[in-house]
Design an enzyme around this catalytic site. Structure first.
Site, PDB file in Angstrom:
ATOM      1  N   VAL A  56       1.916   3.513   1.962  1.00 48.65           N
ATOM      2  CA  VAL A  56       2.875   3.916   2.997  1.00 48.65           C
ATOM      3  C   VAL A  56       3.868   2.812   3.370  1.00 48.65           C
ATOM      4  O   VAL A  56       4.651   2.981   4.309  1.00 48.65           O
ATOM      5  CB  VAL A  56       2.158   4.410   4.276  1.00 48.65           C
ATOM      6  N   LYS A  57       3.876   1.715   2.663  1.00 50.38           N
ATOM      7  CA  LYS A  57       4.800   0.639   3.000  1.00 50.38           C
ATOM      8  C   LYS A  57       6.175   0.860   2.337  1.00 50.38           C
ATOM      9  O   LYS A  57       6.335   1.747   1.493  1.00 50.38           O
ATOM     10  CB  LYS A  57       4.212  -0.712   2.572  1.00 50.38           C
ATOM     11  N   THR A  58       7.144   0.021   2.712  1.00 51.29           N
ATOM     12  CA  THR A  58       8.535   0.233   2.278  1.00 51.29           C
ATOM     13  C   THR A  58       8.659   0.315   0.760  1.00 51.29           C
ATOM     14  O   THR A  58       9.392   1.147   0.233  1.00 51.29           O
ATOM     15  CB  THR A  58       9.436  -0.906   2.811  1.00 51.29           C
ATOM     16  N   ASP A  70       0.849  -1.188   0.000  1.00 55.31           N
ATOM     17  CA  ASP A  70       0.000   0.000   0.000  1.00 55.31           C
ATOM     18  C   ASP A  70       0.889   1.245   0.000  1.00 55.31           C
ATOM     19  O   ASP A  70       2.119   1.151   0.039  1.00 55.31           O
ATOM     20  CB  ASP A  70      -1.044  -0.040   1.130  1.00 55.31           C
TER      21      ASP A  70
END
Ligand SMILES: *Cc1c(COP(=O)(O)O)cnc(C)c1O
Length: 397
Positions: free
Chosen positions: A185-187, A183
């Protein structure tokens, strides 16, 4: 942690390949797609990067968990042990499977306490689901030993921890299956997306079918595929996969940057005797998406939070006060507020979460502060941040 900070030419190029052909669907349309198979390529790239035999993309990390539970055969009446500290997706996916979430305490690793797991096992327990929160690993040796002893499935929620490892193996590849989120905001991000990974060929084949309505993907005629079992639509689109393909190729750089930035902050905080750090069962395997530390008391922690605000330190969480990630404020789960009737097995099988004793989790979470490690910080910004954090913490001691 966020890969979106570094969205650029590589991502645009991959997306443009898809836009030029106009084939936004990951299956079929072979003639029109100019040889571009972004979802397939991303799956291959994930397999190589993670050192795992199979990767199945999904529409999100949450649906990756749905798919994993489905192919692992988890359903009505089964209990899945999960931690009190995680994202709400953990219990959402368990409930969606028709199974019963059983919440247990975390310890100083910020995820499942193996002793609490063992104490929660019943004849209905089927899965133990550690969540590698904030970029770092659960105590996997201990959890795996419990699963082996009791013949349980180990399902890793590695949604926040891509790029991390445990004793040389990538997180997500150690249990029977592992899940990732891409998604925003993930790495690494696809915009929205996720993946299930496994070394088990049957689970992988079932995940392939299950994510696409149970279609068996035999032959080229989309209308003529048969359905060996019921499925659903959890597909990713080619556009989302294209973004992820560019991002996964940068994962190693992202993790190296996170580790460099985190070290500066951690070294600075380590000079303060009152600060202790989250226990990392394998420090070298930390993906370093966050710096998580504890103060000796909740009172001091609250004061540090206030002092961070005063000193302009941003991008941190005290999860005790957070609605999304900690059981304390999951009132919709505690009260079983559902738009549709939940099965009796779930209603009767769930703990009374309004009265459950999670004092051990409360103790760790109320004394914890977790700081996001950004990729875009310059070296001098990291130095300045470290100095501000130290000044803020010392101001309350
Ligand atoms: C983000 C996240 C998920 C769900 O991922 P989505 O792609 O947002 O659906 C699941 N578990 C954890 C621990 C997460 O952080």
């Amino acid at each position: 942690m966020p890969g979106f900070e570094l969205f650029g030419d590589a991502e645009r190029k991959e997306v443009n390949d898809v836009l030029e052909s106009g084939v936004l669907m990951r299956y079929g349309f072979d003639g029109a797609r100019n040889g571009h198979w972004k979802a397939k390529e991303l799956e291959q790239e994930l397999q190589n990067t993670l050192g795992v035999n199979h990767a199945q993309l999904t529409s999100s990390g949450t649906t990756a968990l749905n798919v994993a539970l489905a192919v692992l055969g988890v359903g009505a009446g089964d209990e899945v042990i999960m931690p009190t500290f995680t994202f709400v997706a953990s219990f959402e996916s368990i409930l969606a499977a028709g199974a019963t979430p059983i919440l247990v305490d975390i310890d100083d690793t910020l995820t499942l306490d193996p002793k609490a797991v063992e104490a929660a096992i019943t004849s209905k327990t089927k899965v133990v689901m550690p969540v590698h929160m904030c970029g770092a690993m659960a105590d996997l040796d201990a959890l795996k030993a419990i699963c082996d002893k009791h013949n349980l499935i180990l399902l890793e929620d590695a949604c926040q921890a891509i790029g991390g490892s445990y004793k040389g193996k990538k997180l997500g590849t150690i249990g029977d299956a592992g899940c990732f989120s891409f998604d925003y905001v993930k790495t690494i991000t696809c915009g929205e997306g996720g993946a299930v990974v496994t070394n088990d060929a049957t689970l992988a084949l079932h995940a392939d079918h299950y994510t696409d309505h149970g279609h068996d993907h035999v032959g080229n005629d989309r209308g003529a595929e048969s359905h060996p079992f019921l499925g659903y639509n959890f597909r990713i689109s080619e556009l989302n996969a294209a973004v992820g393909l560019a991002q996964v190729r940068r994962l190693e750089d992202f993790v190296a940057t996170q580790r460099k930035n985190k070290k500066v902050l951690k070294d600075a905080l380590a000079t303060i005797p009152e600060v202790s750090f989250r226990r990392l069962p394998d420090e070298d395997g930390d993906s370093a998406g966050f710096l998580s530390f504890f103060m000796p008391t909740k009172e001091l922690t609250d004061k540090v939070v206030a002092a961070f605000k005063e000193h302009g330190v941003d991008a941190y969480w005290n999860y005790y006060e957070n609605d999304w990630h900690y059981v304390r404020k999951w009132n919709h789960l505690k009260d079983k507020v559902s738009l549709y009737p939940l099965s009796e097995q779930i209603v009767n099988g769930m703990q009374d979460l309004n009265n459950a004793d999670f004092s051990q989790s409360d103790d760790f979470i109320s004394r914890n502060i977790s700081c996001l490690i950004k990729l875009s910080w310059t070296d001098s910004e990291v130095q300045e941040r470290a100095a501000n954090m130290v000044t803020a913490i010392k101001s309350v001691l």
